[in-house]
Write a protein that holds these residues in place. Structure first.
Motif, PDB file in Angstrom:
ATOM      1  N   MET A   1       0.855  -1.188   0.000  1.00 42.96           N
ATOM      2  CA  MET A   1       0.000   0.000   0.000  1.00 42.96           C
ATOM      3  C   MET A   1       0.889   1.235   0.000  1.00 42.96           C
ATOM      4  SD  MET A   1      -3.012   1.045   2.675  1.00 42.96           S
ATOM      5  CE  MET A   1      -3.961  -0.430   2.294  1.00 42.96           C
ATOM      6  N   ASP A   2       1.207   1.711  -1.207  1.00 41.28           N
ATOM      7  CA  ASP A   2       2.091   2.861  -1.354  1.00 41.28           C
ATOM      8  C   ASP A   2       1.343   4.178  -1.475  1.00 41.28           C
ATOM      9  OD1 ASP A   2       4.342   1.233  -1.272  1.00 41.28           O
ATOM     10  OD2 ASP A   2       4.220   0.818  -3.412  1.00 41.28           O
ATOM     11  N   HIS A   3       0.025   4.123  -1.725  1.00 41.59           N
ATOM     12  CA  HIS A   3      -0.765   5.346  -1.867  1.00 41.59           C
ATOM     13  C   HIS A   3      -1.463   5.606  -0.543  1.00 41.59           C
ATOM     14  CE1 HIS A   3      -0.135   5.466  -6.242  1.00 41.59           C
ATOM     15  NE2 HIS A   3      -0.296   4.151  -6.208  1.00 41.59           N
ATOM     16  N   LEU A   4      -0.954   6.563   0.195  1.00 42.31           N
ATOM     17  CA  LEU A   4      -1.483   6.876   1.517  1.00 42.31           C
ATOM     18  C   LEU A   4      -2.346   8.119   1.447  1.00 42.31           C
ATOM     19  CD1 LEU A   4       1.710   6.380   3.725  1.00 42.31           C
ATOM     20  CD2 LEU A   4      -0.086   4.719   3.217  1.00 42.31           C
ATOM     21  N   PRO A   5      -3.312   8.266   2.362  1.00 46.50           N
ATOM     22  CA  PRO A   5      -4.052   9.531   2.452  1.00 46.50           C
ATOM     23  C   PRO A   5      -3.109  10.692   2.705  1.00 46.50           C
ATOM     24  CG  PRO A   5      -5.116   7.810   3.744  1.00 46.50           C
ATOM     25  CD  PRO A   5      -3.804   7.247   3.305  1.00 46.50           C
ATOM     26  N   ALA A   6      -3.483  11.852   2.222  1.00 43.33           N
ATOM     27  CA  ALA A   6      -2.601  13.018   2.340  1.00 43.33           C
ATOM     28  C   ALA A   6      -2.298  13.351   3.790  1.00 43.33           C
ATOM     29  CB  ALA A   6      -3.244  14.216   1.643  1.00 43.33           C
ATOM     30  N   ALA A   7      -3.272  13.193   4.680  1.00 38.89           N
ATOM     31  CA  ALA A   7      -3.049  13.510   6.094  1.00 38.89           C
ATOM     32  C   ALA A   7      -2.029  12.574   6.718  1.00 38.89           C
ATOM     33  CB  ALA A   7      -4.372  13.444   6.852  1.00 38.89           C
ATOM     34  N   ILE A   8      -2.105  11.279   6.398  1.00 38.73           N
ATOM     35  CA  ILE A   8      -1.164  10.313   6.965  1.00 38.73           C
ATOM     36  C   ILE A   8       0.216  10.484   6.336  1.00 38.73           C
ATOM     37  CG2 ILE A   8      -0.682   7.844   7.221  1.00 38.73           C
ATOM     38  CD1 ILE A   8      -3.660   7.375   7.419  1.00 38.73           C
ATOM     39  N   ALA A   9       0.270  10.755   5.040  1.00 33.68           N
ATOM     40  CA  ALA A   9       1.562  10.997   4.394  1.00 33.68           C
ATOM     41  C   ALA A   9       2.251  12.227   4.987  1.00 33.68           C
ATOM     42  CB  ALA A   9       1.369  11.163   2.893  1.00 33.68           C
ATOM     43  N   LYS A  10       1.483  13.221   5.383  1.00 32.29           N
ATOM     44  CA  LYS A  10       2.054  14.416   5.998  1.00 32.29           C
ATOM     45  C   LYS A  10       2.690  14.094   7.341  1.00 32.29           C
ATOM     46  CE  LYS A  10       0.727  18.998   7.712  1.00 32.29           C
ATOM     47  NZ  LYS A  10      -0.408  19.960   7.900  1.00 32.29           N
ATOM     48  N   VAL A  11       2.079  13.191   8.106  1.00 31.78           N
ATOM     49  CA  VAL A  11       2.637  12.799   9.407  1.00 31.78           C
ATOM     50  C   VAL A  11       3.929  12.016   9.228  1.00 31.78           C
ATOM     51  CG1 VAL A  11       2.212  11.400  11.464  1.00 31.78           C
ATOM     52  CG2 VAL A  11       0.395  12.847  10.552  1.00 31.78           C
ATOM     53  N   LEU A  12       3.993  11.156   8.235  1.00 30.44           N
ATOM     54  CA  LEU A  12       5.162  10.294   8.043  1.00 30.44           C
ATOM     55  C   LEU A  12       6.300  10.977   7.312  1.00 30.44           C
ATOM     56  CD1 LEU A  12       3.430   6.921   7.081  1.00 30.44           C
ATOM     57  CD2 LEU A  12       4.075   7.757   9.337  1.00 30.44           C
ATOM     58  N   SER A 419      -9.282   4.945   7.059  1.00 29.36           N
ATOM     59  CA  SER A 419      -8.709   5.874   6.088  1.00 29.36           C
ATOM     60  C   SER A 419      -7.693   5.175   5.196  1.00 29.36           C
ATOM     61  CB  SER A 419      -8.069   7.039   6.834  1.00 29.36           C
ATOM     62  OG  SER A 419      -7.445   7.932   5.932  1.00 29.36           O
ATOM     63  N   LEU A 420      -6.898   4.277   5.785  1.00 26.88           N
ATOM     64  CA  LEU A 420      -5.912   3.553   4.979  1.00 26.88           C
ATOM     65  C   LEU A 420      -6.590   2.591   4.007  1.00 26.88           C
ATOM     66  CD1 LEU A 420      -3.229   2.772   7.720  1.00 26.88           C
ATOM     67  CD2 LEU A 420      -2.960   4.297   5.764  1.00 26.88           C
ATOM     68  N   TRP A 421      -7.633   1.895   4.450  1.00 26.71           N
ATOM     69  CA  TRP A 421      -8.303   0.963   3.542  1.00 26.71           C
ATOM     70  C   TRP A 421      -8.997   1.706   2.406  1.00 26.71           C
ATOM     71  CZ3 TRP A 421      -6.505  -3.490   3.351  1.00 26.71           C
ATOM     72  CH2 TRP A 421      -6.227  -4.266   4.468  1.00 26.71           C
ATOM     73  N   ARG A 422      -9.565   2.878   2.698  1.00 29.85           N
ATOM     74  CA  ARG A 422     -10.225   3.636   1.641  1.00 29.85           C
ATOM     75  C   ARG A 422      -9.240   4.126   0.592  1.00 29.85           C
ATOM     76  NH1 ARG A 422     -13.154   6.237   6.127  1.00 29.85           N
ATOM     77  NH2 ARG A 422     -15.198   5.253   6.306  1.00 29.85           N
ATOM     78  N   ALA A 423      -7.979   4.267   0.984  1.00 28.25           N
ATOM     79  CA  ALA A 423      -6.964   4.711   0.022  1.00 28.25           C
ATOM     80  C   ALA A 423      -6.355   3.559  -0.757  1.00 28.25           C
ATOM     81  CB  ALA A 423      -5.850   5.461   0.751  1.00 28.25           C
ATOM     82  N   ALA A 424      -6.872   2.326  -0.538  1.00 28.67           N
ATOM     83  CA  ALA A 424      -6.323   1.167  -1.233  1.00 28.67           C
ATOM     84  C   ALA A 424      -6.564   1.292  -2.737  1.00 28.67           C
ATOM     85  CB  ALA A 424      -6.959  -0.115  -0.706  1.00 28.67           C
ATOM     86  N   VAL A 425      -5.707   0.674  -3.495  1.00 29.25           N
ATOM     87  CA  VAL A 425      -5.783   0.690  -4.958  1.00 29.25           C
ATOM     88  C   VAL A 425      -6.059  -0.730  -5.429  1.00 29.25           C
ATOM     89  CG1 VAL A 425      -4.524   1.176  -7.092  1.00 29.25           C
ATOM     90  CG2 VAL A 425      -4.186   2.613  -5.075  1.00 29.25           C
ATOM     91  N   PRO A 426      -7.076  -0.945  -6.285  1.00 32.77           N
ATOM     92  CA  PRO A 426      -7.974   0.038  -6.877  1.00 32.77           C
ATOM     93  C   PRO A 426      -8.986   0.573  -5.876  1.00 32.77           C
ATOM     94  CG  PRO A 426      -8.643  -2.155  -7.513  1.00 32.77           C
ATOM     95  CD  PRO A 426      -7.348  -2.310  -6.779  1.00 32.77           C
ATOM     96  N   PRO A 427      -9.524   1.760  -6.115  1.00 30.76           N
ATOM     97  CA  PRO A 427     -10.410   2.374  -5.132  1.00 30.76           C
ATOM     98  C   PRO A 427     -11.754   1.665  -5.026  1.00 30.76           C
ATOM     99  CG  PRO A 427     -10.354   3.681  -7.120  1.00 30.76           C
ATOM    100  CD  PRO A 427      -9.330   2.601  -7.301  1.00 30.76           C
ATOM    101  N   ILE A 428     -12.377   1.866  -3.858  1.00 38.81           N
ATOM    102  CA  ILE A 428     -13.715   1.322  -3.638  1.00 38.81           C
ATOM    103  C   ILE A 428     -14.743   2.281  -4.238  1.00 38.81           C
ATOM    104  CG2 ILE A 428     -15.371   0.660  -1.851  1.00 38.81           C
ATOM    105  CD1 ILE A 428     -13.027   0.061  -0.039  1.00 38.81           C
ATOM    106  N   LYS A 429     -15.712   1.751  -4.931  1.00 38.62           N
ATOM    107  CA  LYS A 429     -16.802   2.564  -5.457  1.00 38.62           C
ATOM    108  C   LYS A 429     -17.857   2.705  -4.370  1.00 38.62           C
ATOM    109  CE  LYS A 429     -16.090   1.247 -10.285  1.00 38.62           C
ATOM    110  NZ  LYS A 429     -16.702   0.652 -11.501  1.00 38.62           N
ATOM    111  N   ARG A 430     -18.077   3.924  -3.962  1.00 35.17           N
ATOM    112  CA  ARG A 430     -18.944   4.155  -2.810  1.00 35.17           C
ATOM    113  C   ARG A 430     -20.412   3.873  -3.118  1.00 35.17           C
ATOM    114  NH1 ARG A 430     -16.012   7.417   0.610  1.00 35.17           N
ATOM    115  NH2 ARG A 430     -13.824   6.864   0.345  1.00 35.17           N
TER     116      ARG A 430
END
Length: 457
Positions: A1-12, A419-430
């Motif tokens: 999982m290399d595509h992280l939410p922007a908020a979590i990527a900012k923390v790391l 939040s991490l699961w929602r950023a999984a690729v391919p995305p979930i269709k809501r």
């Protein structure tokens, strides 16, 4: 999982410069896998959670902990600065808690293990000793936006080898007070311009630690023995009308009565106060305070303020507190010390939700890195939740049989995981076209969830 939410990527992002680029890529995957994994927090469990269990380069993830070159101390400093910037105002004091915990481990290849008193399994009448590793953890004691009580956020965890293991390897054994002194000096280097308050238990009640802390402008609050040798300040070297004395100047004056004698003296005048207590309530206690010089031969004298505390109802035993800051009031000292209880709460939460004591590394370097990383994961999850929530309230999981007034760490961990699961690729269709209640989940992601849930302990 290399595509992280922007908020979590900012923390790391601030932690990336500590690693080389390939190592950081693997370390970030292990961190995300440790957040998402249920049960044991092993490297294999993190890889399975991320769907990387069939990759050929799985051994490179083990080498991140056992062989790769990166500094845990540098990561601790970065984490502390991130926590202070996020939760402590610029003009406020930084209150830190220090305590030790036991990681129960056995095995001939674990060299630093020892036999220690197990606080979690012991009681007043039963004393249990367990084999394992003893760790000292320093945590930031701070309020968080979604809770009324303070949280203890770990950022520095140190392994303290047992005396027997040091003798076997031919290295000098250092007691807990020496480790605390080194940690305190490192804290001053990381926060050079801030006022630091360090709160500890009786294991850190040493004259040397209090004297060094006063020299480096760090306030220490800890317990004090009831039979400690306390003295009046040393008299002046030269007094009017008296001849000059020969020899070294005195370090202390006449000895004062012990705190135990003051406690047993019926003529002692107590001050009854109502203080904030554990759990957020108030409690009436009797206080007695004063200043003195704490001295023991071979060590420098230190000016202190002592506080004697007792319960008018007799529900807990009298105890004494001490600080190397004589200008503090008794209420301030007791208030600082009561914050220390949140450290025990964090230890329990880390074991319950982050898999502390479930790792299985055997090499010395991997052991020294894995447990501090799991405790630091508590703080990283808290920082991620702060970025994800912003001004919004935290979600709280409730039930018909349990009404929870505010979010706990399990709610915050669930928020970050979602939040991490929602950023999984391919995305979930809501939302599907035909039914608003139907959510289309990619088959690969569904199989991963199915595998995690079916094998969860």
């Amino acid at each position: 999982m290399d595509h992280l939410p922007a908020a979590i990527a900012k923390v790391l992002e601030p932690f990336a410069p500590v690693f080389r680029r390939p190592t950081w890529k693997r370390a970030r995957r292990l961190l995300v896998g440790a957040i998402l994994s249920p049960g044991a927090r092993t490297v294999a469990a993190a890889l399975r959670t991320l769907g990387l269990e069939h990759g050929r380069g799985f051994s490179s993830y083990h080498r991140v902990l056992s062989q790769a070159r990166w500094s845990s101390l540098a990561l601790s400093g970065t984490l502390l600065r991130s926590l202070v910037a996020a939760f402590v105002p610029a003009d406020a004091e930084v209150v830190l808690g220090i305590d030790e915990t036991l990681e129960r481990r056995r095995g001939e290849r674990i060299h630093a293990k020892g036999l220690y008193h197990d606080n979690a399994r012991s009681s007043k009448s039963i004393h249990v000793r367990s084999h394992g590793l003893r760790w000292i953890s320093v945590m930031l004691l701070t309020p968080v936006p979604w809770a009324t009580r303070l949280w203890a956020l770990p950022f520095l965890t140190l392994l303290t080898p047992s005396k027997r293991s040091c003798e076997t390897r031919g290295v000098r054994y250092k007691p807990l007070g020496h480790w605390a002194r080194q940690a305190m000096l490192q804290l001053r280097r990381w926060l050079p311009g801030r006022r630091i308050v360090l709160v500890g238990d009786n294991n850190y009640s040493t004259i040397d630690l209090l004297a060094r802390a006063a020299r480096h402008r760090v306030t220490v609050v800890t317990r004090l023995r009831l039979d400690a040798a306390l003295y009046l300040p040393a008299p002046a070297r030269e007094e009017p009308g008296r001849l000059r004395r020969r020899g070294r100047p005195p370090k202390k004056g006449p000895r004062l009565p012990t705190l135990k004698a003051r406690l047993e003296d019926p003529s002692t005048i107590w001050c009854r106060c109502s203080l904030l207590w554990y759990g957020g309530g108030t409690r009436e206690v009797d206080l007695l305070t004063g200043t003195a010089v704490w001295f023991r031969g071979g060590l420098p004298p230190v000016s202190i303020r002592w506080v004697l505390l007792r319960d008018p109802l007799g529900k807990f035993e009298p105890q004494a507190l001490v600080s190397n800051e004589p200008d503090l009031t008794a209420e301030q000292i007791v208030g600082y010390f009561l914050r220390r209880w949140q450290v025990e709460v964090t230890f329990a939460e880390a074991r319950a939700h982050l898999g502390a004591e479930t790792q299985r590394q055997w090499s010395d370097l991997a052991i020294q890195r894995t447990t501090p990383a799991l405790f630091a994961l508590f703080s990283i999850v808290t920082l991620c939740a702060r970025e994800l929530l912003g001004p919004n309230p935290a979600p709280v999981r409730t039930a018909a049989w349990y009404t929870k007034p505010e979010a706990t760490f399990s709610d915050i961990l669930s928020l970050v995981r979602r939040s991490l699961w929602r950023a999984a690729v391919p995305p979930i269709k809501r939302r599907s076209v035909d039914n608003d209640d139907v959510v289309l989940i990619p088959s690969a992601l569904w199989r991963r969830w199915e595998d995690l849930l079916s094998f969860a302990a």
